[in-house]
Design an enzyme around this catalytic site. Structure first.
Site, PDB file in Angstrom:
ATOM      1  N   LEU A 147       0.691  -1.307   0.036  1.00 24.79           N
ATOM      2  CA  LEU A 147       0.000  -0.005  -0.071  1.00 24.79           C
ATOM      3  C   LEU A 147       0.919   1.292  -0.015  1.00 24.79           C
ATOM      4  CD1 LEU A 147      -2.636  -0.774   2.715  1.00 24.79           C
ATOM      5  CD2 LEU A 147      -2.807  -0.795   0.347  1.00 24.79           C
ATOM      6  N   ASP A 148       0.444   2.348  -0.700  1.00 24.33           N
ATOM      7  CA  ASP A 148       1.273   3.628  -0.563  1.00 24.33           C
ATOM      8  C   ASP A 148       1.350   4.083   0.758  1.00 24.33           C
ATOM      9  OD1 ASP A 148       1.126   3.644  -3.417  1.00 24.33           O
ATOM     10  OD2 ASP A 148      -0.196   5.167  -3.666  1.00 24.33           O
ATOM     11  N   ARG A 149       2.453   4.733   1.105  1.00 22.25           N
ATOM     12  CA  ARG A 149       2.535   5.241   2.345  1.00 22.25           C
ATOM     13  C   ARG A 149       1.475   5.924   3.045  1.00 22.25           C
ATOM     14  NH1 ARG A 149       7.832   8.620   4.325  1.00 22.25           N
ATOM     15  NH2 ARG A 149       7.547   8.770   6.556  1.00 22.25           N
ATOM     16  N   ARG A 249      -5.078   6.645  -7.988  1.00 18.20           N
ATOM     17  CA  ARG A 249      -4.629   7.968  -7.877  1.00 18.20           C
ATOM     18  C   ARG A 249      -4.440   8.496  -9.246  1.00 18.20           C
ATOM     19  NH1 ARG A 249       0.357   7.886  -3.522  1.00 18.20           N
ATOM     20  NH2 ARG A 249       0.045  10.176  -3.700  1.00 18.20           N
TER      21      ARG A 249
END
Length: 327
Positions: A147-149, A249
């Site tokens: 997962l993205d930060r 995104r």
């Protein structure tokens, strides 16, 4: 003064020797090249493949190629190679995270926003290093996906090699279902919308990883469902049909709808305004993207599992600040 035979002066180089390693149940099933790349930290990838091609790596005294899959009990000869010193992990603070599900095969946590899943790219440690530090007796613990930060929500970890292999196969074959909740700025029209835009990964001059829509990029597909519509915002569920870096995104920003709080592809003026707002007026100090549901087949029991993580508190607070939805 004569030194004892078992004492080696600090200046005396220790000759490198071949190692003989017996493959455990947890290590079985992976390809020999991937195994070597993991255990030979600090050895250039090209050198690992060179010792494989030359036959210096042996399994049960016989030559193998890079496609060989390890079996429990195999004895692997690793030729003398200079392996980098094991990283000092004493500085990694042990941490546990909210557990959504755990058994002998899997650990599923609710990752908070602002925490990287692993060290690297300017981050000294992440979720996986902190969990390993808090569970020193764990024989095996690996990330199933990332997962993205700045994304919160469900993160799967495997506690057995067989579980990792099974879940990777399910994801590769499209047999998992991952859903995210996200808030976008703008007048979203469609109840259900498919976005199919090819994505290309690149690195900026500053060394930052970015993604852009590009004709020759990787095929990418996201399905967006409108859940709640507000005057200036819309709450969406994003269903991943492919799993590209920053897919949700970039698909949204390229469609004209920035994710609220996105500091890479978002509306920076809006983000600044939300940072300055107080709690009652819709303050938000993070990206509104949350992995809220995942469905997969349990790697041991074969049971279909659907797990959920409630919307993160700061996102729930922002949602409530918007008042009654229009739909």
């Amino acid at each position: 003064m004569k030194m004892q035979n078992d004492v080696v002066p600090p200046s005396t180089p220790v000759p490198l020797q071949a190692q003989f390693v017996t493959i455990t149940e947890e290590e079985a099933g992976q390809r020999i090249d991937n195994y070597l790349l993991r255990v030979c930290k600090g050895v250039p990838k090209s050198h690992v493949y060179r010792i494989l091609r030359s036959g210096e790596v042996r399994v049960n005294k016989g030559r193998i190629d890079q496609m060989y899959r390890l079996v429990q009990g195999d004895i692997v000869r690793i030729p003398p190679v200079r392996i980098a010193e094991k990283a000092d992990t004493t500085h990694v603070p042990a941490a546990e995270f909210k557990v959504i599900f755990e058994d002998a095969h899997l650990l599923v946590i609710d990752k908070p926003a602002g925490v990287a899943v692993h060290g690297g790219s300017g981050v000294s440690f992440g979720v996986i290093e902190q969990l390993r530090a808090s569970r020193p007796d764990a024989k095996f613990l690996e990330l199933v996906h990332r997962l993205d930060r700045d994304t919160s929500g469900l993160l799967l970890l495997a506690k057995k090699r067989s579980a990792l292999t099974s879940l990777h196969e399910q994801m590769r074959d499209g047999h998992t279902d991952k859903r995210y909740l996200t808030m976008v700025a703008g007048d979203w029209k469609n109840a259900r919308q498919h976005v199919k835009l090819p994505l290309h990964k690149y690195t900026t001059a500053e060394g930052e990883r970015r993604v852009a829509v590009q004709a020759e990029g990787m095929p990418s597909h996201t399905v967006f469902t409108l859940l709640k519509k507000f005057k200036d915002f819309a709450l969406l569920e994003a269903e991943l049909k492919t799993g590209r870096t920053h897919q949700i995104r970039v698909h949204l920003s390229s469609s004209g709808f920035a994710i609220v709080g996105d500091d890479k592809y978002g509306d920076f003026a809006l983000n600044r305004a939300l940072l300055k707002a107080d709690a009652t007026r819709g303050a938000l100090k993070r990206m509104f993207l949350h992995a809220h549901q995942i469905t997969f087949t349990h790697p041991d029991s074969g049971k279909i599992m659907t797990l959920n993580a409630p919307l993160a508190t700061e996102c729930e607070r922002f949602l409530l600040s918007l008042g009654k939805p229009l739909n």
